[in-house]
Design a protein around this motif. Structure first.
Motif, short mmCIF file in Angstrom:
data_model
loop_
_atom_site.label_atom_id
_atom_site.label_comp_id
_atom_site.label_asym_id
_atom_site.label_seq_id
_atom_site.Cartn_x
_atom_site.Cartn_y
_atom_site.Cartn_z
N GLU A 192 1.17 -1.40 0.27
CA GLU A 192 -0.19 -0.01 -0.44
C GLU A 192 1.44 1.49 -0.08
O GLU A 192 2.01 1.13 0.52
N VAL A 193 0.17 2.64 -0.51
CA VAL A 193 1.19 3.44 -0.59
C VAL A 193 -0.14 4.32 -0.44
O VAL A 193 -1.50 4.95 -0.76
N ARG A 194 0.40 5.55 0.84
CA ARG A 194 -0.79 6.22 1.50
C ARG A 194 0.27 8.16 1.31
O ARG A 194 1.38 7.30 1.44
N ARG A 195 -0.56 8.96 1.70
CA ARG A 195 0.21 10.15 2.01
C ARG A 195 0.19 11.25 3.12
O ARG A 195 -1.46 10.75 3.47
N GLY A 196 0.35 11.63 3.72
CA GLY A 196 0.68 12.37 4.72
C GLY A 196 0.20 12.06 6.24
O GLY A 196 0.43 12.63 7.36
N GLY A 197 1.11 10.65 6.26
CA GLY A 197 1.83 10.39 7.65
C GLY A 197 -0.01 9.72 8.23
O GLY A 197 -0.74 9.36 7.09
N GLY A 198 0.73 9.52 9.43
CA GLY A 198 -0.78 9.11 10.00
C GLY A 198 -0.60 7.44 9.53
O GLY A 198 -1.58 6.98 10.12
N THR A 199 -0.03 6.44 9.07
CA THR A 199 -0.18 4.95 8.27
C THR A 199 -0.22 4.51 10.17
O THR A 199 1.34 4.47 10.40
N ALA A 200 -0.83 2.86 9.76
CA ALA A 200 -0.92 2.09 11.16
C ALA A 200 0.42 1.39 10.26
O ALA A 200 0.23 0.61 9.15
N VAL A 201 1.07 0.88 11.40
CA VAL A 201 2.10 0.35 11.34
C VAL A 201 1.58 -1.41 11.82
O VAL A 201 0.82 -1.50 12.44
N PRO A 202 1.82 -1.88 10.18
CA PRO A 202 1.24 -3.10 10.46
C PRO A 202 2.21 -3.74 11.31
O PRO A 202 3.61 -4.96 11.43
N GLU A 203 1.15 -5.36 11.55
CA GLU A 203 2.01 -6.70 12.38
C GLU A 203 3.15 -6.72 11.66
O GLU A 203 2.70 -7.60 10.34
N LEU A 226 11.90 10.94 -4.81
CA LEU A 226 12.21 9.58 -5.54
C LEU A 226 11.46 8.62 -5.25
O LEU A 226 11.55 7.45 -6.29
N ALA A 227 10.38 8.40 -4.24
CA ALA A 227 10.11 7.83 -4.01
C ALA A 227 8.71 7.43 -5.07
O ALA A 227 8.24 6.58 -5.12
N ALA A 228 8.22 8.47 -5.22
CA ALA A 228 7.32 8.61 -6.02
C ALA A 228 7.60 8.47 -7.85
O ALA A 228 6.55 7.58 -8.14
N ARG A 229 8.27 8.03 -7.23
CA ARG A 229 9.17 7.38 -9.26
C ARG A 229 9.77 6.49 -9.68
O ARG A 229 9.33 5.95 -10.15
N ARG A 230 9.44 6.10 -8.60
CA ARG A 230 9.11 4.32 -7.53
C ARG A 230 8.32 4.05 -7.69
O ARG A 230 8.33 2.03 -7.32
N GLN A 231 7.22 4.33 -7.19
CA GLN A 231 6.07 3.40 -6.91
C GLN A 231 5.09 2.98 -7.63
O GLN A 231 4.24 2.90 -7.71
N ALA A 232 5.24 2.97 -9.18
CA ALA A 232 3.87 2.89 -10.34
C ALA A 232 3.23 2.21 -9.93
O ALA A 232 2.37 1.19 -10.09
N ARG A 233 4.54 0.84 -9.37
CA ARG A 233 4.23 -0.72 -9.53
C ARG A 233 3.73 -1.11 -8.14
O ARG A 233 2.42 -1.43 -7.97
N ALA A 234 3.12 -0.34 -7.71
CA ALA A 234 3.02 -0.42 -6.20
C ALA A 234 0.92 -0.25 -6.03
O ALA A 234 1.07 1.32 -6.68
N PRO A 235 0.74 -0.45 -5.43
CA PRO A 235 -0.87 -0.49 -5.33
C PRO A 235 -1.17 1.00 -4.61
O PRO A 235 -0.41 1.31 -3.39
N ARG A 236 -1.98 2.07 -5.24
CA ARG A 236 -2.05 2.59 -3.58
C ARG A 236 -3.72 2.59 -3.29
O ARG A 236 -4.93 2.29 -3.59
N THR A 237 -4.02 3.74 -2.19
CA THR A 237 -5.19 3.29 -1.65
C THR A 237 -5.67 4.82 -2.09
O THR A 237 -5.65 5.83 -2.59
N ALA A 238 -7.00 4.25 -2.45
CA ALA A 238 -7.80 6.20 -3.51
C ALA A 238 -10.15 5.46 -3.18
O ALA A 238 -10.11 4.31 -2.78
N PRO A 239 -10.43 6.49 -2.47
CA PRO A 239 -11.98 6.80 -2.17
C PRO A 239 -12.10 5.42 -3.52
O PRO A 239 -12.43 5.64 -4.45
#
Length: 296
Positions: free
Chosen positions: A222-233, A247-260
């Motif tokens: 998952e990729v989220r913006r703004g912080g406040g992200t739950a740290v998973p066990e 740098l992360a934004a350029r490399r995260q194309a393959r990662a799923p994003r959370t959107a409403p």
């Protein structure tokens, strides 16, 4: 083994447990005039408590010492975090009370801490796993598996990358990230990452224990913006800001994003109902009708 946030304790899983902690002031008492013993008490067979006065650089210092019988195997020194996490604060007496059902505890404050988040100022390493980064500008106290006490300066050198991309510096471990940089937050940090408007949080699963000297791999979920992200066990969150964020934004194309997500009913793209025309379409329709009327 370095000391942690507010206290460290010493014990072993036997019925009779006692905890012992080396007081930092005792390190200064290895030379000079002998200490004057003010009090000596046997806490239990093989374990004594001594209160001494030692003159150090012309000043009298009171030293409290709890000493177990060498080689008994019943005691050990263990660093302990307040509230069981890097963040948060807890009184030393409250920590000892919390641990009293597991062992007889002798505790001492092990480090300074940050007022805002409560994390310890220095390194936190336990059973070979690094939970909090060291501060290279000051010395750290450690007790190894061989029982020897060590004092030295330790720093963090780490990096991160996505897929086969170029490596970038990882400046923090369970510490807030400055305006530009990257930090890794594991479950030892607490429930969620710090809030930051310009941050990108990359959530990963299957991250092994953060042991020094090992290269770790994990899967981006998952990729989220703004912080406040739950740290998973069993996972972690890589937070990037500033240059590291770009740098992360350029490399995260393959990662799923959370959107409403937008729910649609069955019966077609718009749930079987005709979508209301936009304002622009209504204006065009009225103009067309006027022209048709004038033409007729």
């Amino acid at each position: 083994m370095p000391f942690g946030e507010e206290s460290a304790y010493l014990g072993k899983g036997v019925r009779r447990k006692v905890l012992l902690l080396a007081v930092l002031a005792a390190l200064a008492c290895t030379s000079g005039a002998p200490a004057a013993i003010l009090e000596r008490t046997e806490l239990m067979p093989g374990v004594t408590y001594t209160r001494e006065v030692k003159t150090i650089r012309g000043e009298q210092v009171v030293v409290h010492v709890v000493a177990p019988k060498p080689g008994s195997g019943l005691y050990r020194i263990v660093p302990v975090l307040s509230n069981g996490t890097i963040t948060g604060r807890e009184r030393l007496s409250e920590m000892q009370e919390r641990l009293s059902s597991q062992a007889t505890v002798v505790g001492v404050n092990g480090d300074l801490f940050n007022n805002a988040y409560g994390y310890p100022s220095g390194i936190y390493l336990r059973d070979g796993v690094l939970h909090g980064r060291p501060f290279g500008g000051r010395s750290a106290l450690g007790i190894g598996s061989d029982g020897l006490l060590r004092v030295g300066r330790v720093d963090l050198s780490a990096s991160w990358s996505i897929e086969d991309g170029k490596r970038a510096a990882l400046g923090q471990l369970n510490r807030p990230v400055a305006r530009s940089g990257a930090g890794l937050f594991t479950p030892s940090w607490g429930t969620e990452t710090p809030h930051a408007k310009n941050a990108i949080d990359i959530v990963v699963s299957g991250l092994p224990a953060t042991r020094p000297g090992e290269e770790l791999g994990a899967e981006i979920v998952e990729v989220r913006r703004g912080g406040g992200t739950a740290v998973p066990e069993g996972g972690a969150v890589l937070q990037t800001r500033g240059t590291a964020r770009r740098l992360a934004a350029r490399r995260q194309a393959r990662a799923p994003r959370t959107a409403p997500s937008r729910r649609r009913r069955a019966g077609g793209r718009d749930g079987g109902r005709r979508r209301a025309p936009s304002r622009r379409r209504r204006t065009r329709a009225r103009t067309a009708r006027r022209r048709w009327c004038r033409g007729s």
